[in-house]
Design an enzyme around this catalytic site. Structure first.
Site, short mmCIF file in Angstrom:
data_model
loop_
_atom_site.label_atom_id
_atom_site.label_comp_id
_atom_site.label_asym_id
_atom_site.label_seq_id
_atom_site.Cartn_x
_atom_site.Cartn_y
_atom_site.Cartn_z
N GLY A 260 33.65 -22.84 17.99
CA GLY A 260 34.79 -21.95 18.03
C GLY A 260 34.51 -20.68 18.73
O GLY A 260 34.83 -20.40 19.87
N CYS A 330 42.47 4.54 5.41
CA CYS A 330 42.07 5.45 4.46
C CYS A 330 41.08 5.00 3.58
O CYS A 330 40.87 4.78 2.42
CB CYS A 330 43.29 5.78 3.40
SG CYS A 330 44.39 6.71 4.02
#
Length: 381
Positions: A260, A330
């Site tokens: 993949g 954050c």
């Protein structure tokens, strides 16, 4: 190295306030697929199935389709999506924890091969197939991973069956002739270069040949071909791997692989721009639009994502020192690259992160802080 098409689109997106965005160069993807297909074209080389989990975007799948023998999916959602985008291509369904609705979809949609993960899963599949009057072809997935120290990712634990558990499936198969055993599947580890991959493949073949009593066995050798985020120019040696597999092959066998990341990773870029440049506790930071909620791979794998800076900035804050590239989240874990050399980096500059064509947006935590989603662009070439 960034392609001309990606560079031009990146600048245009910056001008149109269209960042951040994923930009996929389908011409580069096609060239990679042609290279792999050419390597796997000789006698004894394995069939090529693409692992959709790496990147199942419809334009990616359609670009790859002419070069594939099939696609490997690992959920009901992937199955529905890939069958809709590529209705005629053979499919294999793998992965642990298959639900009854997924098994029912496998039977209804006519999946070509099911990679069975446990005797319990095989029992449930056999029962559903009998109840619906269907026949189904299966490979038994064996777990030979054990201790694979030094590998990027060892597929131990819930993946497949211990060798002795494989034998427990024989009684189930004997009383359910509508479930046809076609062979064996094994995917042991990821991040292997061609010599290590060949050694792993030989190990799988030795085990499978000792356990399968079939006239024309199928042996799926898995994926896991290495990519190098520290050196994007270093690629998996497909010709050497193909020759090695051909040397291991025996008449009557069908060998199969399901890569993949190594297929799509190099043709995709995550493109964004610099919002702020500042110094804190003696270190320089560039805050970029977006973040690892779009491209989670660098923080997950703890590497520096390779990048190219396209200078666009004006007279605002800038640095030529070592700089850490972060996003808007954050959390101190929202990092693309730590203390790297970027030349002069200024507010407004465009940063194009390479090797974002696999396990990018689809593996990331999209909605954390609810920032805008990135755009998606596919360049024909």
């Amino acid at each position: 190295m960034i392609t001309d098409g990606v560079r031009e689109r990146a600048v245009a997106l910056a001008d149109d306030e269209g960042l951040p965005a994923f930009v996929h160069d389908l011409g580069a993807l096609r060239a990679q697929a042609e290279h792999i297909r050419e390597a796997l074209s000789g006698p004894g080389t394995p069939e090529l199935y693409y692992a959709a989990k790496a990147n199942a975007d419809a334009p990616i799948l359609r670009t790859l389709a002419p070069y594939l023998d099939g696609v490997e999916v690992a959920s009901g959602g992937e199955l529905d999506h890939v069958r809709r985008v590529l209705p005629g291509l053979p499919l294999a369904f793998g992965g642990p924890g298959k639900t009854d609705p997924e098994l029912a979809s496998i039977l209804r949609l006519g999946v070509d091969r099911v990679h069975v993960e446990s005797p319990y899963e095989l029992e449930r599949l056999a029962t559903l197939a009998r109840e619906t009057g269907r026949e189904v072809d299966v490979l038994l997935r064996v777990n030979l991973a054990g201790d694979r120290q030094g590998y990027a990712l060892a597929m131990s634990g819930p993946f497949g069956m211990d060798p002795e558990t494989i034998d427990a499936c024989r009684a189930i198969l004997a009383r359910a002739p509508w479930v046809r055993l076609r062979g064996m599947h094994a995917h042991l580890a990821s991040g292997l270069d061609a010599p290590e991959m060949l050694g792993q493949s030989e190990e799988i073949l030795t085990f499978a040949r000792g356990r399968l009593d079939l006239a024309a066995p199928e042996i799926n050798l898995g994926g896991g071909m290495a990519v190098d985020y520290a050196d994007p120019s270093r690629r998996f040696d497909w010709p050497a791997y193909a020759k090695g597999i051909a040397d291991l092959a025996r008449p009557g066998e069908t060998l199969r692989i399901e890569p993949g990341r190594a297929v799509t990773v190099h043709s995709g870029w995550y493109v964004t721009d610099v919002l702020d440049v500042k110094r804190a506790h003696g270190e320089w930071y560039a805050v970029l639009r977006g973040g690892t909620m779009h491209l989670r791979t660098p923080v997950t794998k703890q590497h520096d994502q390779p990048f190219t800076v396209i200078a666009q900035g004006g007279p605002g804050p800038a640095t030529e020192e070592l700089v850490t590239l972060v996003g808007q989240l954050c959390t101190p874990k929202d990092v693309f690259a730590r203390r790297v050399r970027a030349g002069r980096l200024a507010v407004g500059d465009v940063v194009a992160f390479a090797m974002a064509g696999a396990y990018g947006w689809n593996i990331s935590h999209h909605d954390f802080l609810m920032h805008p989603k990135p755009g998606f662009h596919y360049l024909e070439g």
